[in-house]
Design a protein around this motif. Structure first.
Motif, PDB file in Angstrom:
ATOM      1  N   VAL A   4       0.532  -1.576  -0.233  1.00  0.00           N
ATOM      2  CA  VAL A   4       0.254  -0.245  -0.100  1.00  0.00           C
ATOM      3  C   VAL A   4       0.891   1.505  -0.177  1.00  0.00           C
ATOM      4  CG1 VAL A   4      -1.891  -1.078   1.517  1.00  0.00           C
ATOM      5  CG2 VAL A   4       0.314   0.013   2.514  1.00  0.00           C
ATOM      6  N   LEU A   5       0.111   2.303  -0.289  1.00  0.00           N
ATOM      7  CA  LEU A   5       1.133   3.312  -0.379  1.00  0.00           C
ATOM      8  C   LEU A   5      -0.575   4.213   0.142  1.00  0.00           C
ATOM      9  CD1 LEU A   5       2.821   5.425  -2.828  1.00  0.00           C
ATOM     10  CD2 LEU A   5       1.445   6.552  -1.817  1.00  0.00           C
ATOM     11  N   ILE A   6       0.153   5.445   1.203  1.00  0.00           N
ATOM     12  CA  ILE A   6      -0.426   5.799   2.592  1.00  0.00           C
ATOM     13  C   ILE A   6      -0.006   7.851   2.566  1.00  0.00           C
ATOM     14  CG2 ILE A   6      -0.711   6.336   4.800  1.00  0.00           C
ATOM     15  CD1 ILE A   6       0.217   3.566   5.743  1.00  0.00           C
ATOM     16  N   GLU A   7      -1.042   8.121   1.586  1.00  0.00           N
ATOM     17  CA  GLU A   7      -1.134   9.477   1.629  1.00  0.00           C
ATOM     18  C   GLU A   7      -1.216  10.020   3.623  1.00  0.00           C
ATOM     19  OE1 GLU A   7       0.465  11.838   0.120  1.00  0.00           O
ATOM     20  OE2 GLU A   7       0.712  10.608  -2.330  1.00  0.00           O
ATOM     21  N   MET A   8      -0.662  10.382   4.074  1.00  0.00           N
ATOM     22  CA  MET A   8      -0.847  10.590   5.486  1.00  0.00           C
ATOM     23  C   MET A   8      -2.517  12.242   5.919  1.00  0.00           C
ATOM     24  SD  MET A   8       2.663  10.125   8.028  1.00  0.00           S
ATOM     25  CE  MET A   8       3.770  11.076   6.248  1.00  0.00           C
ATOM     26  N   GLY A   9      -2.038  13.439   4.626  1.00  0.00           N
ATOM     27  CA  GLY A   9      -2.857  14.534   5.107  1.00  0.00           C
ATOM     28  C   GLY A   9      -2.357  15.206   3.766  1.00  0.00           C
ATOM     29  N   PHE A  10      -2.433  16.583   4.113  1.00  0.00           N
ATOM     30  CA  PHE A  10      -2.033  17.128   3.012  1.00  0.00           C
ATOM     31  C   PHE A  10      -0.873  18.222   3.539  1.00  0.00           C
ATOM     32  CE2 PHE A  10      -5.480  15.209   0.361  1.00  0.00           C
ATOM     33  CZ  PHE A  10      -5.339  15.764  -0.958  1.00  0.00           C
ATOM     34  N   ILE A  11       0.085  18.679   3.193  1.00  0.00           N
ATOM     35  CA  ILE A  11       0.914  19.431   3.884  1.00  0.00           C
ATOM     36  C   ILE A  11       0.746  21.249   3.203  1.00  0.00           C
ATOM     37  CG2 ILE A  11       2.763  17.731   4.375  1.00  0.00           C
ATOM     38  CD1 ILE A  11       4.731  18.559   2.077  1.00  0.00           C
ATOM     39  N   SER A  12       0.152  20.983   2.132  1.00  0.00           N
ATOM     40  CA  SER A  12      -0.769  22.042   1.313  1.00  0.00           C
ATOM     41  C   SER A  12      -1.432  22.699   2.259  1.00  0.00           C
ATOM     42  CB  SER A  12      -1.025  22.417  -0.042  1.00  0.00           C
ATOM     43  OG  SER A  12      -1.753  20.879  -0.102  1.00  0.00           O
ATOM     44  N   ASN A  13      -2.449  21.781   2.818  1.00  0.00           N
ATOM     45  CA  ASN A  13      -3.430  22.404   4.531  1.00  0.00           C
ATOM     46  C   ASN A  13      -2.827  22.976   5.658  1.00  0.00           C
ATOM     47  OD1 ASN A  13      -4.802  22.550   6.392  1.00  0.00           O
ATOM     48  ND2 ASN A  13      -6.409  21.940   4.874  1.00  0.00           N
ATOM     49  N   ARG A  14      -2.313  24.563   5.657  1.00  0.00           N
ATOM     50  CA  ARG A  14      -1.761  24.365   7.356  1.00  0.00           C
ATOM     51  C   ARG A  14      -1.314  23.999   8.312  1.00  0.00           C
ATOM     52  NH1 ARG A  14       1.883  29.233   6.861  1.00  0.00           N
ATOM     53  NH2 ARG A  14       0.989  29.939   4.783  1.00  0.00           N
ATOM     54  N   ASP A  15      -3.009  24.002   8.800  1.00  0.00           N
ATOM     55  CA  ASP A  15      -3.510  23.676   9.539  1.00  0.00           C
ATOM     56  C   ASP A  15      -2.942  21.969   9.122  1.00  0.00           C
ATOM     57  OD1 ASP A  15      -4.541  25.366  10.667  1.00  0.00           O
ATOM     58  OD2 ASP A  15      -6.489  25.224  10.487  1.00  0.00           O
ATOM     59  N   GLU A  16      -3.368  21.113   8.707  1.00  0.00           N
ATOM     60  CA  GLU A  16      -2.958  19.527   8.532  1.00  0.00           C
ATOM     61  C   GLU A  16      -1.089  19.407   8.135  1.00  0.00           C
ATOM     62  OE1 GLU A  16      -5.105  15.882   7.227  1.00  0.00           O
ATOM     63  OE2 GLU A  16      -5.064  17.485   5.473  1.00  0.00           O
ATOM     64  N   GLY A  17      -0.947  20.019   7.518  1.00  0.00           N
ATOM     65  CA  GLY A  17       0.594  20.431   8.349  1.00  0.00           C
ATOM     66  C   GLY A  17       1.110  20.813   8.794  1.00  0.00           C
ATOM     67  N   ALA A  18       1.137  20.825  10.319  1.00  0.00           N
ATOM     68  CA  ALA A  18       1.166  21.864  11.572  1.00  0.00           C
ATOM     69  C   ALA A  18       1.371  20.375  11.797  1.00  0.00           C
ATOM     70  CB  ALA A  18       0.979  22.977  11.638  1.00  0.00           C
ATOM     71  N   TYR A  19       0.301  19.768  11.967  1.00  0.00           N
ATOM     72  CA  TYR A  19       0.243  18.249  12.469  1.00  0.00           C
ATOM     73  C   TYR A  19       1.050  17.056  12.092  1.00  0.00           C
ATOM     74  CZ  TYR A  19      -2.692  14.636  14.412  1.00  0.00           C
ATOM     75  OH  TYR A  19      -3.059  13.414  15.205  1.00  0.00           O
ATOM     76  N   LEU A  20       1.380  17.369  10.471  1.00  0.00           N
ATOM     77  CA  LEU A  20       1.879  16.277  10.138  1.00  0.00           C
ATOM     78  C   LEU A  20       3.191  16.521  10.771  1.00  0.00           C
ATOM     79  CD1 LEU A  20       0.251  15.258   6.852  1.00  0.00           C
ATOM     80  CD2 LEU A  20       0.211  13.820   9.068  1.00  0.00           C
ATOM     81  N   ASN A  21       3.457  17.683  10.708  1.00  0.00           N
ATOM     82  CA  ASN A  21       4.973  18.019  11.078  1.00  0.00           C
ATOM     83  C   ASN A  21       5.495  17.851  12.522  1.00  0.00           C
ATOM     84  OD1 ASN A  21       7.786  18.936   9.684  1.00  0.00           O
ATOM     85  ND2 ASN A  21       7.735  21.114  10.650  1.00  0.00           N
ATOM     86  N   SER A  22       3.815  18.218  13.661  1.00  0.00           N
ATOM     87  CA  SER A  22       4.452  18.039  14.952  1.00  0.00           C
ATOM     88  C   SER A  22       4.727  16.870  15.385  1.00  0.00           C
ATOM     89  CB  SER A  22       3.494  18.673  15.620  1.00  0.00           C
ATOM     90  OG  SER A  22       2.659  17.490  15.351  1.00  0.00           O
ATOM     91  N   ASP A  23       5.726  16.446  16.349  1.00  0.00           N
ATOM     92  CA  ASP A  23       6.109  15.364  17.035  1.00  0.00           C
ATOM     93  C   ASP A  23       4.721  14.150  17.366  1.00  0.00           C
ATOM     94  OD1 ASP A  23       8.272  13.197  17.713  1.00  0.00           O
ATOM     95  OD2 ASP A  23       7.361  13.439  19.570  1.00  0.00           O
ATOM     96  N   GLU A  24       4.376  15.180  17.857  1.00  0.00           N
ATOM     97  CA  GLU A  24       2.219  14.852  18.511  1.00  0.00           C
ATOM     98  C   GLU A  24       2.107  13.597  17.345  1.00  0.00           C
ATOM     99  OE1 GLU A  24      -1.162  14.727  20.935  1.00  0.00           O
ATOM    100  OE2 GLU A  24       0.382  17.185  21.616  1.00  0.00           O
ATOM    101  N   GLY A  25       2.047  14.657  16.262  1.00  0.00           N
ATOM    102  CA  GLY A  25       1.262  14.443  15.214  1.00  0.00           C
ATOM    103  C   GLY A  25       1.892  12.926  14.294  1.00  0.00           C
ATOM    104  N   GLN A  26       3.004  12.991  14.397  1.00  0.00           N
ATOM    105  CA  GLN A  26       3.751  11.880  13.805  1.00  0.00           C
ATOM    106  C   GLN A  26       3.574  11.187  14.296  1.00  0.00           C
ATOM    107  OE1 GLN A  26       7.553  13.130  12.414  1.00  0.00           O
ATOM    108  NE2 GLN A  26       7.136  14.527  11.476  1.00  0.00           N
ATOM    109  N   GLN A  27       3.778  10.692  15.542  1.00  0.00           N
ATOM    110  CA  GLN A  27       3.419   9.449  16.596  1.00  0.00           C
ATOM    111  C   GLN A  27       2.382   8.535  16.119  1.00  0.00           C
ATOM    112  OE1 GLN A  27       6.777   8.344  18.889  1.00  0.00           O
ATOM    113  NE2 GLN A  27       5.415   6.849  18.580  1.00  0.00           N
TER     114      GLN A  27
END
Length: 387
Positions: A215-238
């Motif tokens: 499978v290939l997982i697209e975790m979310g859109f980093i072009s979306n500022r809020d979702e990008g911030a979540y994916l870029n955070s340590d808590e979000g990634q964890q």
């Protein structure tokens, strides 16, 4: 005496080899290849200071650490640092190690910065413009590789349909790929409280040469500022990593055995709003909206294995009526840990189940898959086929 000595020596060697072989089989581990998309000069998508290659690597390393807590799992990484690996080599790594699963992890992006949500892809052809666009974006990285025209002879990144022969050749892995993708999406929605955009098919180069469920997982859109911030955070990634690992563990336990660990996944404190727009339904051309009468109907023997088609899983209760399931009837549901799983049909005949699966997919349930039960308990599909 010399002959006897030689026979004793030969016998010892044979026993030694057989012993090592048995030990090797007994010590064999469940292998998962984790692939962090992009790397080095290939940054992937970049928006608002968020860089796809870094987020993908961060999540992959976290998923790997969780999986490695199980001594029966061996994790193989296509990259563990900021290096560039050819797409075909990523698949080769999985093939050489005889991996059970191949999981490629990426971030999505779109010129429409309001777009958000997770998607999980399996290998296949698609008529969806958005799915093809995602595949073309990810496949375009081959142009950064040395001598790519020779390595990928016959493949045109602007015409993914050129992968059709490989797609058909790997049909045997599709069911488990869809099941794994469904578990990932289900976890994102019910455990992490993220918006899910569904399981989709698209011709990804990184998937097409891997010969195992993948499978290939697209975790979310980093072009979306809020979702990008979540994916870029340590808590979000964890928490994203925990959700992906949870899906892999579930697949392992259901199909290969073992115990399911307890993984504490923290839901988003400020979850992304649920999408209120209706999910697209694949139209059925030139066919009436009735159940295909060519599928035989017979009584079910409750003492034997029963096959059903899982259409979807949701935290919301839906009335089991044909109008709510694109015209499909014979809908049943199973409630597990607050999640409703909706099933179509039931039969003791696996071949009929495959026909029902095909019908479900023509009705728009691309991520549907076959599940098996015996005496009311869910069992592994591989075990059901042996009964």
């Amino acid at each position: 005496m010399k002959i006897i000595s030689k026979l004793k020596y030969s016998t010892f060697i044979i026993i030694f080899i057989l012993s090592n072989s048995i030990n090797a089989q007994g010590n064999s581990k469940f292998k998962v290849v984790l692939d962090a998309g992009h790397g080095d000069h290939d940054f992937g998508a970049t928006y608002h200071g968020f860089v796809e290659k870094n987020i993908a690597l961060g999540v992959v390393l976290k998923v790997g650490k969780i999986l490695e807590s199980d001594p029966h799992i061996q994790v193989i990484y296509t990259r563990k640092d900021d290096t560039f690996v050819d797409l075909v080599e990523r698949a080769n790594i999985a093939n050489r190690t005889s991996a059970n699963f191949f999981v490629s992890i990426h971030c999505n992006a779109n010129k429409n910065t309001e777009a958000y949500g997770t998607e999980t892809y399996v290998m296949g052809l698609s008529k969806s413009a958005s799915s093809l666009a995602v595949a073309q974006k990810e496949n375009a990285v081959i142009t950064l590789e040395d001598d790519y025209k020779t390595k990928y002879a016959g493949y045109n990144p602007n015409s993914p349909e050129s992968l059709i022969s490989a797609t058909l050749a790997q049909e045997e892995y599709l069911d488990q790929s869809i099941e794994l993708a469904s578990k990932v999406q289900e976890g994102f929605e019910t455990k992490l409280n993220r918006k899910v955009r569904g399981v989709k098919q698209a011709p990804f180069m990184v998937l097409h040469k891997a010969f195992m469920p993948r499978v290939l997982i697209e975790m979310g859109f980093i072009s979306n500022r809020d979702e990008g911030a979540y994916l870029n955070s340590d808590e979000g990634q964890q928490n994203v990593a925990k959700t992906i690992a949870d899906a892999i563990f579930r697949m392992k336990v259901e199909h290969f055995g073992g115990t399911m660990p307890i993984i504490d996944i923290k839901k988003s404190e400020k979850p992304m709003p649920k999408d209120s727009t209706p999910k697209p339904i694949i139209p059925i051309k030139d066919s009436p909206k009735v159940i295909d009468s060519s599928i035989p109907v017979s009584k079910v023997d409750l003492e034997k294995a029963i096959f059903k088609i899982q259409l979807k899983a949701s935290s919301s209760f839906i009335e089991a009526e044909p109008k709510n399931f694109n015209g499909l009837d014979k809908i049943s549901l199973v409630s597990e840990n607050g999640i409703y799983k909706y099933m179509y049909g039931e039969t003791n005949d696996y071949n009929i189940a495959k026909m029902q699966l095909l019908e479900a997919k023509t009705k728009g349930y691309d991520s549907a898959f076959i599940v098996s039960y015996k005496k009311g308990l869910k069992i592994k599909l591989t075990d059901a086929l042996k009964l």
